[in-house]
Design a protein around this motif. Structure first.
Motif, short mmCIF file in Angstrom:
data_model
loop_
_atom_site.label_atom_id
_atom_site.label_comp_id
_atom_site.label_asym_id
_atom_site.label_seq_id
_atom_site.Cartn_x
_atom_site.Cartn_y
_atom_site.Cartn_z
N ASN A 84 15.79 44.11 39.04
CA ASN A 84 17.06 44.81 39.15
C ASN A 84 17.66 44.61 40.54
OD1 ASN A 84 16.61 45.86 36.55
ND2 ASN A 84 15.55 47.65 37.37
N SER A 85 18.93 44.92 40.67
CA SER A 85 19.62 44.81 41.96
C SER A 85 19.37 43.45 42.61
CB SER A 85 19.16 45.94 42.91
OG SER A 85 19.40 47.19 42.33
N LEU A 86 19.52 42.42 41.80
CA LEU A 86 19.21 41.06 42.28
C LEU A 86 20.15 40.64 43.41
CD1 LEU A 86 18.34 39.46 38.88
CD2 LEU A 86 16.87 39.39 40.90
N LYS A 87 19.59 39.87 44.33
CA LYS A 87 20.32 39.37 45.49
C LYS A 87 20.29 37.84 45.48
CE LYS A 87 18.48 43.25 48.19
NZ LYS A 87 17.69 43.61 49.41
N PRO A 88 21.26 37.21 46.12
CA PRO A 88 21.23 35.74 46.17
C PRO A 88 19.92 35.20 46.73
CG PRO A 88 23.37 36.53 46.84
CD PRO A 88 22.51 37.75 46.68
N GLU A 89 19.30 35.92 47.64
CA GLU A 89 18.03 35.45 48.21
C GLU A 89 16.86 35.55 47.24
OE1 GLU A 89 20.15 37.69 49.55
OE2 GLU A 89 19.07 39.30 50.58
N ASP A 90 17.08 36.13 46.08
CA ASP A 90 16.05 36.13 45.03
C ASP A 90 16.07 34.83 44.22
OD1 ASP A 90 16.82 39.58 44.47
OD2 ASP A 90 15.07 38.78 45.52
N THR A 91 17.05 33.98 44.48
CA THR A 91 17.14 32.71 43.77
C THR A 91 15.90 31.86 44.05
OG1 THR A 91 19.55 32.69 43.79
CG2 THR A 91 18.44 30.56 43.57
N ALA A 92 15.24 31.44 42.98
CA ALA A 92 13.99 30.68 43.12
C ALA A 92 13.51 30.28 41.73
CB ALA A 92 12.92 31.52 43.81
N ILE A 93 12.49 29.45 41.71
CA ILE A 93 11.72 29.23 40.51
C ILE A 93 10.61 30.27 40.52
CG2 ILE A 93 10.28 27.67 39.16
CD1 ILE A 93 11.77 25.35 40.48
N TYR A 94 10.50 31.00 39.44
CA TYR A 94 9.49 32.05 39.33
C TYR A 94 8.33 31.55 38.48
CZ TYR A 94 12.44 35.47 41.62
OH TYR A 94 13.19 36.16 42.55
#
Length: 122
Positions: A84-94
């Motif tokens: 939740n409350s995702l931020k651009p810095e959460d962009t990644a391969i998970y």
């Protein structure tokens, strides 16, 4: 050997939510620990969250604590990551990972999923 299949990645705007799933098959998981890691472009893979299949405990990286929730469904042999409350810095391969709870490091001992892309636009 455990096999892992991830799903649920995608593109979302900042402030939005996504739920990742990791379905495990191949053996019983009662003595295992499952985790989510992520790797952003040009960066090293980093720990996100982990859960003991036995229910012994949950851990989060500081950067996601309060925003992400790891959970599991024993009947489906599946672990989830609610973001939740995702931020651009959460962009990644998970990546989903699993290992015996008493085994060595994740790098040395885990089985890894194929990864799922999460992109957060600003």
């Amino acid at each position: 050997q455990v096999q892992l299949v991830e799903s649920g990645g995608g593109l979302v705007q900042a402030g939005g939510s996504l739920r990742l799933s990791c379905a495990a098959s191949g053996r019983a998981l009662s003595t295992y620990r499952m985790a989510w890691f992520r790797q952003a472009p040009g960066k090293e893979r980093e720990f996100v969250a982990a859960i003991y299949w036995s229910g012994a405990g949950i851990n989060y990286a500081g950067s996601v604590k309060g925003r992400f929730t790891i959970s599991k469904d024993n009947a489906k042999n599946t672990v989830y990551l609610q973001m939740n409350s995702l931020k651009p810095e959460d962009t990644a391969i998970y990546y989903c990972a699993v290992k015996e709870a008493t085994a060595g490091s994740w790098d040395d001992s885990a089985t890894w999923g194929q990864g799922t892309q999460v992109t957060v636009s600003s």
